[in-house]
Design a protein around this motif. Sequence first.
Motif, short mmCIF file in Angstrom:
data_model
loop_
_atom_site.label_atom_id
_atom_site.label_comp_id
_atom_site.label_asym_id
_atom_site.label_seq_id
_atom_site.Cartn_x
_atom_site.Cartn_y
_atom_site.Cartn_z
N ILE A 1 4.40 2.17 -8.61
CA ILE A 1 3.18 1.39 -8.80
C ILE A 1 3.37 0.23 -9.29
O ILE A 1 2.36 -0.98 -8.80
N LEU A 2 4.06 -0.20 -10.26
CA LEU A 2 4.05 -1.57 -10.82
C LEU A 2 5.06 -2.26 -9.98
O LEU A 2 5.06 -3.52 -10.30
N GLY A 3 5.83 -1.92 -9.13
CA GLY A 3 6.70 -2.61 -8.51
C GLY A 3 7.94 -3.00 -9.15
O GLY A 3 8.27 -4.21 -8.92
N LEU A 4 8.37 -2.29 -10.09
CA LEU A 4 9.44 -2.88 -11.18
C LEU A 4 10.59 -1.74 -10.81
O LEU A 4 10.55 -0.61 -10.63
N PHE A 5 11.66 -2.69 -10.52
CA PHE A 5 12.94 -1.91 -10.11
C PHE A 5 12.77 -1.03 -8.94
O PHE A 5 13.46 0.17 -9.04
N THR A 6 12.07 -1.55 -7.99
CA THR A 6 11.58 -0.53 -6.85
C THR A 6 12.79 -0.31 -6.03
O THR A 6 12.87 1.05 -5.77
N PRO A 7 13.82 -1.00 -5.93
CA PRO A 7 14.88 -0.18 -4.91
C PRO A 7 15.51 0.98 -5.66
O PRO A 7 15.76 1.96 -5.04
N VAL A 8 15.78 0.78 -6.95
CA VAL A 8 16.31 1.90 -7.65
C VAL A 8 15.49 3.09 -7.78
O VAL A 8 15.94 4.23 -7.21
N ALA A 9 14.20 3.05 -8.02
CA ALA A 9 13.12 4.00 -8.02
C ALA A 9 12.87 4.72 -6.77
O ALA A 9 12.70 5.68 -6.48
N ILE B 1 0.89 -1.16 0.05
CA ILE B 1 0.06 -0.01 -0.02
C ILE B 1 0.83 1.28 -0.08
O ILE B 1 0.73 2.14 -0.77
N LEU B 2 2.00 1.29 0.78
CA LEU B 2 2.78 2.64 0.75
C LEU B 2 3.54 2.69 -0.52
O LEU B 2 3.56 3.69 -0.87
N ARG B 3 3.85 1.61 -1.21
CA ARG B 3 4.59 1.64 -2.42
C ARG B 3 3.64 2.29 -3.55
O ARG B 3 4.00 3.19 -4.16
N ILE B 4 2.60 1.81 -3.57
CA ILE B 4 1.49 2.34 -4.58
C ILE B 4 1.09 3.89 -4.27
O ILE B 4 0.86 4.58 -5.07
N THR B 5 0.89 3.90 -2.90
CA THR B 5 0.51 5.40 -2.56
C THR B 5 1.35 6.33 -2.95
O THR B 5 1.43 7.42 -3.64
N ILE B 6 2.74 5.95 -2.53
CA ILE B 6 3.84 7.15 -2.92
C ILE B 6 4.05 6.92 -4.65
O ILE B 6 4.31 8.35 -5.16
N GLY B 7 3.77 5.87 -5.24
CA GLY B 7 3.91 5.92 -6.45
C GLY B 7 2.94 6.90 -7.43
O GLY B 7 3.06 7.66 -8.06
N PHE B 8 1.61 6.64 -6.70
CA PHE B 8 0.45 7.24 -7.36
C PHE B 8 0.77 9.03 -7.16
O PHE B 8 0.55 9.76 -7.91
N HIS B 9 1.35 9.12 -5.73
CA HIS B 9 1.60 10.58 -5.66
C HIS B 9 2.49 11.07 -6.58
O HIS B 9 2.08 12.13 -7.26
N PHE B 10 3.65 10.60 -6.93
CA PHE B 10 4.42 11.06 -7.74
C PHE B 10 4.18 11.33 -9.22
O PHE B 10 4.29 11.88 -10.03
N LEU B 11 3.31 10.14 -9.55
CA LEU B 11 2.83 10.14 -10.84
C LEU B 11 1.53 11.05 -11.18
O LEU B 11 1.81 11.81 -12.08
N THR B 12 0.95 11.37 -10.26
CA THR B 12 -0.09 12.67 -10.51
C THR B 12 0.70 14.07 -10.46
O THR B 12 0.32 14.96 -11.14
N GLU B 13 1.77 13.86 -9.45
CA GLU B 13 2.55 15.07 -9.60
C GLU B 13 2.97 15.50 -11.03
O GLU B 13 3.19 16.51 -11.19
N GLY B 14 3.84 14.35 -11.52
CA GLY B 14 4.46 14.73 -12.73
C GLY B 14 3.42 14.90 -13.73
O GLY B 14 3.85 15.89 -14.60
N THR B 15 2.22 14.18 -13.87
CA THR B 15 1.16 14.42 -14.85
C THR B 15 0.70 15.89 -14.83
O THR B 15 0.67 16.47 -15.99
N GLU B 16 0.49 16.49 -13.43
CA GLU B 16 0.30 17.71 -13.19
C GLU B 16 1.16 18.82 -14.05
O GLU B 16 0.75 19.88 -14.54
N LYS B 17 2.49 18.44 -13.55
CA LYS B 17 3.41 19.56 -14.15
C LYS B 17 3.36 19.56 -15.48
O LYS B 17 3.66 20.50 -16.05
N VAL B 18 3.40 18.44 -16.05
CA VAL B 18 3.44 18.12 -17.60
C VAL B 18 1.95 18.87 -18.03
O VAL B 18 2.30 19.91 -19.41
N ARG B 19 0.97 18.75 -17.76
CA ARG B 19 -0.15 19.44 -18.08
C ARG B 19 0.15 21.20 -17.92
O ARG B 19 -0.55 21.74 -18.87
N GLN B 20 0.25 21.38 -16.97
CA GLN B 20 0.47 22.91 -16.79
C GLN B 20 1.54 23.70 -17.69
O GLN B 20 1.38 24.57 -18.38
#
Length: 332
Positions: free
Chosen positions: A254-262, A46-65
């Motif tokens: 979110i996908l749990g891919l290369f999680t330690p690096v990300a 849950i923690l991994r997905i939540t932080i991932g969703f946080h960063f995904l939405t932040e990045g998407t909003e920055k690109v949209r702006q």
Amino acid sequence: MRIPLSEFVWRTHSVAKFLLFPLRLAVGYGLSPRILGYIAIAMLVILRITIGFHFLTEGTEKVRQGNWSAKPFFANAKGPFASEFRQMVWDYDGATRLDPHQTMVIWATYRENIANHFGFDDKQKALAQDNYITAVEQYEYVIELDANAIEEYTLGLDRIAKLDADPVRDGVSSLGGQREMVRKELNSLVSATLQQIDMIWENYETAQNQLATDEQLAQHSPYKLVRPRLAMMDTSVIDRIVPYFDMITGWLLILGLFTPVAALAVGAFLFSVFLSQFPPTTGPGSSNYQLIESLACFLLAATGAGRFAGLDFFLHLIVRKVYGPDEAARTV
């Protein structure tokens, strides 16, 4: 009727258990290590997905702006690393924008580059030259109008440089505060001037792109007036990287891919944000939130949280197959 001692003890024990049940829930007593392990794994997912969703939405909003910038954040940095963070702001002291020669060279270069980018004809090139002349005239008017403030600001920068070079002031907090006060007073002298100059830059870029025909715009994307890089890493680079960094690391978590690096990348990024506002204040603007999320990311990296309900599970199977269970357990 007398109650047998054994029954009295049993009843007393039952009452005690009932009264202490909230405490049992609070401390988690009775959870076996195996059950606790399952709960911990679920929380990591849950923690991994939540932080991932946080960063995904932040990045998407920055690109949209489209106009997001780290400049305000770095410009207001404080603490022992404030100087380093301020220098990451493109032209943080306004030296380039307040220099007529540098500004005109940048604008003239942009005029030629955008003409080549779209393939302007002679008429469009003439109009591009008119836009250049208009921008230069507006710029010179602003510089002349605020000449006294700019001169005072330039002299003040020399004073700040001397204060920064004074080791005595670094050891006295009150003198360090005086230096920050002087810096803020200086910035206030030219803040309005720099805002007007920034607007001229933006209007010049818009006017030049508007010269392109619909056919040219269909073949080529708008040509940005990119600020020349003044340091190896400043906001002219950071502003383009961070939105995509946010989205990419968000998807990886979110996908749990290369999680330690990300997770390490995100944690380091958040920790740098914390350092830029050290010591943290209280309230909604506190950087303690970034510190907490940073430590959570380091936890995800340390536990390899992508192996649980993530794609790293399959990569982990490959590692186990190649290296063997024992060695894989030591390396993953």
